[in-house]
Scaffold this motif. Structure first.
Motif, PDB file in Angstrom:
ATOM      1  N   ILE A 255       0.786  -1.219  -0.076  1.00 29.41           N
ATOM      2  CA  ILE A 255       0.024   0.286   0.113  1.00 29.41           C
ATOM      3  C   ILE A 255       0.946   1.257  -0.040  1.00 29.41           C
ATOM      4  N   LEU A 256       1.906   1.126   0.593  1.00 27.02           N
ATOM      5  CA  LEU A 256       2.913   2.342   0.605  1.00 27.02           C
ATOM      6  C   LEU A 256       3.542   2.332  -0.749  1.00 27.02           C
ATOM      7  N   LYS A 257       3.707   1.672  -1.641  1.00 28.90           N
ATOM      8  CA  LYS A 257       4.063   1.881  -3.076  1.00 28.90           C
ATOM      9  C   LYS A 257       3.115   2.510  -3.679  1.00 28.90           C
ATOM     10  N   ASP A 258       1.724   2.327  -3.521  1.00 28.40           N
ATOM     11  CA  ASP A 258       0.700   2.886  -4.098  1.00 28.40           C
ATOM     12  C   ASP A 258       0.535   4.365  -3.364  1.00 28.40           C
ATOM     13  N   ILE A 259       0.664   4.424  -2.231  1.00 24.25           N
ATOM     14  CA  ILE A 259       0.824   5.970  -1.681  1.00 24.25           C
ATOM     15  C   ILE A 259       1.821   6.632  -2.346  1.00 24.25           C
ATOM     16  N   ARG A 260       3.149   6.162  -2.374  1.00 26.19           N
ATOM     17  CA  ARG A 260       4.001   7.040  -2.967  1.00 26.19           C
ATOM     18  C   ARG A 260       3.825   7.269  -4.400  1.00 26.19           C
ATOM     19  N   SER A 261       3.163   6.370  -5.243  1.00 24.96           N
ATOM     20  CA  SER A 261       2.837   6.574  -6.719  1.00 24.96           C
ATOM     21  C   SER A 261       1.746   7.669  -6.825  1.00 24.96           C
ATOM     22  N   ILE A 262       0.794   7.730  -6.105  1.00 29.65           N
ATOM     23  CA  ILE A 262      -0.137   8.833  -5.867  1.00 29.65           C
ATOM     24  C   ILE A 262       0.350   9.976  -5.686  1.00 29.65           C
ATOM     25  N   SER A 263       1.222   9.945  -4.720  1.00 25.45           N
ATOM     26  CA  SER A 263       1.715  11.345  -3.914  1.00 25.45           C
ATOM     27  C   SER A 263       2.555  11.868  -5.242  1.00 25.45           C
ATOM     28  N   ALA A 264       3.093  11.098  -5.996  1.00 27.50           N
ATOM     29  CA  ALA A 264       4.116  11.652  -6.914  1.00 27.50           C
ATOM     30  C   ALA A 264       3.593  12.340  -8.194  1.00 27.50           C
ATOM     31  N   ARG A 265       2.300  12.026  -8.341  1.00 26.51           N
ATOM     32  CA  ARG A 265       1.560  12.434  -9.559  1.00 26.51           C
ATOM     33  C   ARG A 265       1.447  14.148  -9.510  1.00 26.51           C
ATOM     34  N   ARG A 266       1.604  14.687 -10.519  1.00 25.38           N
ATOM     35  CA  ARG A 266       1.237  16.119 -10.621  1.00 25.38           C
ATOM     36  C   ARG A 266      -0.144  16.513 -10.501  1.00 25.38           C
ATOM     37  N   PRO A 267      -0.503  17.761  -9.869  1.00 27.32           N
ATOM     38  CA  PRO A 267      -2.156  17.962  -9.916  1.00 27.32           C
ATOM     39  C   PRO A 267      -2.569  18.150 -11.218  1.00 27.32           C
ATOM     40  N   ASP A 268      -3.732  17.846 -11.175  1.00 27.77           N
ATOM     41  CA  ASP A 268      -4.462  17.849 -12.734  1.00 27.77           C
ATOM     42  C   ASP A 268      -4.547  19.383 -13.062  1.00 27.77           C
TER      43      ASP A 268
END
Length: 268
Positions: A255-268
């Protein structure tokens, strides 16, 4: 769950056990001042990650009641799931305790309402937000990921829009519609608390990941889906092979991998 029930005194063993878990995992204990309340917190510093977001963990409701008629003297979680999840997180992290938890139940301003009918009240949310704002300012964090387990997810949702640094909200087995949740279990309504399901949606700048277990009978998946229906495209509900308490620790590294991936996305 009758709020007129007798208030009982008791030992501080849960607070001692939480302290031991924190110490064993190298977390430093801090006492933060909020708005009208003190808060016990445990901190894992940033190390070599100066630009990293601070992961803020919020605990479940713990043990507000001994049984359906007796209020606990110390509501501190006996099984501190959020603290155990934080111990697995390599990111800079803060566990922020609630008012009157972790041995503070007899502090000024504390009474059983803070962990029973008002466990998600404006008073509780405002104090936790103020404590976190001070910590963030003093330690130079510019981005936050709020992570709440069970009732801590309710508090994380209620705090998210008050903190402009919030990038991502993550809830784990969270009763995000407290009215539906109390009806489901036949509990007394939490009249003094705020209910995310009846408030305006969070701003689109805050991404949301709501995790719920397939076998969770305390907070079933349908309750979370219903509470977040129509909340926007930034909201994700993810169903995991777990019940309410088990086995989030085993699932947490993924789940932490998913959190890091989502956090790294730039805002729309």
């Amino acid at each position: 769950m009758l709020c007129s029930a007798t208030y009982l005194t008791g030992c501080a063993d849960p607070a001692v056990r939480n302290e031991r878990i924190a110490t064993d995992n190298g977390l430093s204990r801090q006492r933060l001042i909020g708005k009208g309340f003190a808060h016990i917190a445990y901190y894992k510093p940033r190390g070599q990650q100066p630009a990293a977001a601070l992961h803020v963990y919020l605990s479940g409701d713990g043990s507000p009641w001994i049984n359906r008629t007796r209020i606990a003297a110390d509501p501190t979680p006996r099984n501190p799931v959020a603290l155990k999840l934080m111990a697995l997180d390599p990111s800079p992290s803060l566990y922020l305790g609630r008012p009157c938890y972790h041995g503070l139940a007899s502090s000024t301003g504390c009474d059983p309402a803070q962990w029973t009918s008002g466990r998600y009240s404006e008073q509780v949310v405002a104090s936790m937000t103020a404590a976190l704002e001070t910590f963030v300012r003093d330690n130079g964090y510019k981005h936050l990921v709020l992570i709440g387990y069970s009732g801590g997810g309710v508090l994380a949702w209620l705090m998210a829009s008050r903190l402009p640094q919030t990038q991502l909200l993550v809830t784990v087995a969270a009763n995000l519609d407290i009215d539906a949740w109390t009806r489901l279990h036949g509990y007394s309504p939490l009249h003094d608390s705020l209910n995310p399901a009846t408030l305006a949606s969070l701003p689109p700048r805050i991404r949301q990941l709501h995790l719920v277990g397939t076998r969770d009978t305390n907070v079933p998946p349908r309750l979370v889906r219903s509470a977040m229906e129509g909340a926007g495209e930034q909201v994700m509900v993810s169903i995991k092979p777990s019940n309410h308490r088990c086995c989030w620790e085993r699932l947490w590294p993924g789940i932490l991998k998913d959190i890091r991936s989502i956090s790294a996305r730039r805002p729309d």
